[in-house]
Design a protein around this motif. Structure first.
Motif, PDB file in Angstrom:
ATOM      1  N   GLN A  51      52.510 -36.186  -8.640  1.00  0.00           N
ATOM      2  CA  GLN A  51      52.065 -36.432 -10.009  1.00  0.00           C
ATOM      3  C   GLN A  51      53.140 -35.946 -10.976  1.00  0.00           C
ATOM      4  N   THR A  52      53.633 -36.842 -11.793  1.00  0.00           N
ATOM      5  CA  THR A  52      54.672 -36.491 -12.765  1.00  0.00           C
ATOM      6  C   THR A  52      54.209 -36.666 -14.206  1.00  0.00           C
ATOM      7  N   GLU A  53      53.110 -37.399 -14.405  1.00  0.00           N
ATOM      8  CA  GLU A  53      52.573 -37.614 -15.747  1.00  0.00           C
ATOM      9  C   GLU A  53      51.161 -37.033 -15.823  1.00  0.00           C
ATOM     10  N   LEU A  54      50.733 -36.680 -17.031  1.00  0.00           N
ATOM     11  CA  LEU A  54      49.384 -36.151 -17.215  1.00  0.00           C
ATOM     12  C   LEU A  54      48.414 -37.337 -17.258  1.00  0.00           C
ATOM     13  N   ASP A  55      48.184 -37.922 -16.076  1.00  0.00           N
ATOM     14  CA  ASP A  55      47.305 -39.090 -15.984  1.00  0.00           C
ATOM     15  C   ASP A  55      46.122 -38.829 -15.070  1.00  0.00           C
ATOM     16  N   TYR A  56      46.027 -37.629 -14.506  1.00  0.00           N
ATOM     17  CA  TYR A  56      44.907 -37.273 -13.634  1.00  0.00           C
ATOM     18  C   TYR A  56      44.642 -35.773 -13.750  1.00  0.00           C
ATOM     19  N   ILE A  57      43.383 -35.420 -13.944  1.00  0.00           N
ATOM     20  CA  ILE A  57      42.961 -34.022 -13.960  1.00  0.00           C
ATOM     21  C   ILE A  57      41.657 -33.933 -13.177  1.00  0.00           C
ATOM     22  N   GLU A  58      41.597 -33.014 -12.233  1.00  0.00           N
ATOM     23  CA  GLU A  58      40.324 -32.729 -11.579  1.00  0.00           C
ATOM     24  C   GLU A  58      39.811 -31.401 -12.107  1.00  0.00           C
ATOM     25  N   PHE A  59      38.655 -31.433 -12.743  1.00  0.00           N
ATOM     26  CA  PHE A  59      38.007 -30.213 -13.216  1.00  0.00           C
ATOM     27  C   PHE A  59      37.016 -29.742 -12.161  1.00  0.00           C
ATOM     28  N   LEU A  60      37.101 -28.476 -11.806  1.00  0.00           N
ATOM     29  CA  LEU A  60      36.191 -27.884 -10.836  1.00  0.00           C
ATOM     30  C   LEU A  60      35.358 -26.832 -11.553  1.00  0.00           C
ATOM     31  N   PHE A  61      34.030 -26.981 -11.474  1.00  0.00           N
ATOM     32  CA  PHE A  61      33.123 -26.134 -12.246  1.00  0.00           C
ATOM     33  C   PHE A  61      32.683 -24.927 -11.422  1.00  0.00           C
TER      34      PHE A  61
END
Length: 215
Positions: free
Chosen positions: A117-127
């Motif tokens: 991943q080189t761009e801010l195009d995916y984020i996984e948030f874990l609660f």
């Protein structure tokens, strides 16, 4: 670290408590890049879930919640969530690494490549869960850590303590990248950090764990 810096600027708009986790947290702890990263994982708290989802929707991200059996529910409204799992996937619709296929109303399957991943195009948030004093390990709330120890900082970036990150990775310790994270972090962890991880592993794996011999 550029990806993490971009995320830090983005999440500052929400004003919630968070901590970078996963492999990026090990890099932040060590102060250097140790390996390529396929995704960006971020620990947040359950009470902020709706605010996180709404912020991502407001900023044009597609938001999905895993529902098991490799099915993802696309969240189009913060009031319509299944809340079956403790994480959400947030993806920019123009990301070339992810492809979503709808197989029934609002339910999707996904294909993605394993490139870095080189761009801010995916984020996984874990609660995760906390109380007034402790960060509670999601798989066993009896395993806990004081908040000021659980979340560390480098500059204005918050990240999860390496011993907590490694505890989460311990369930798949045979993965080569997770073993690498353990080897790299262990070289810098304090005696107190190693002892906490040792006790946590003994609590979670009463019949033994491969990392215990190193602690």
């Amino acid at each position: 670290m550029e990806l993490v810096k971009k995320f830090n600027e983005f999440v500052a708009q929400i004003g919630i408590d968070y901590a970078i986790c996963g492999g990026h947290a090990i890099d932040l702890f060590l102060g250097r890049k140790t390996r390529l990263h396929k995704d960006l994982d971020v620990s947040v708290f359950w009470e902020d879930r709706d605010e996180v989802v709404q912020h991502m929707l407001d900023n044009g991200w597609d938001v999905y919640e895993p529902c098991g059996m490799e099915h993802l529910h696309k969240i189009g409204d913060v009031h319509n969530q299944k809340r079956l799992r403790s994480n959400i996937w947030c993806v920019r619709s123009d990301s070339p690494r992810y492809s979503f296929m709808e197989h029934e109303e609002s339910m999707f399957a996904v294909e993605f490549d394993n490139s870095e991943q080189t761009e801010l195009d995916y984020i996984e948030f874990l609660f995760n869960t906390r109380n007034d004093k402790y960060f509670l390990y999601s798989r066993n709330n009896d395993v806990k850590m004081e908040m000021e120890t659980a979340i560390l900082r480098v500059g204005d970036i918050s990240y999860l303590a390496p011993e907590l990150v490694l505890l989460y990775k311990s369930t798949m310790a045979d993965e080569a990248v997770y073993q690498l994270d353990f080897d790299n972090a262990l070289a810098k962890m304090s005696r107190e950090q190693m002892k906490w991880l040792e006790n946590a592993l003994r609590a979670m794996f009463p019949y033994g764990h491969k990392w215990l011999d190193r602690l």
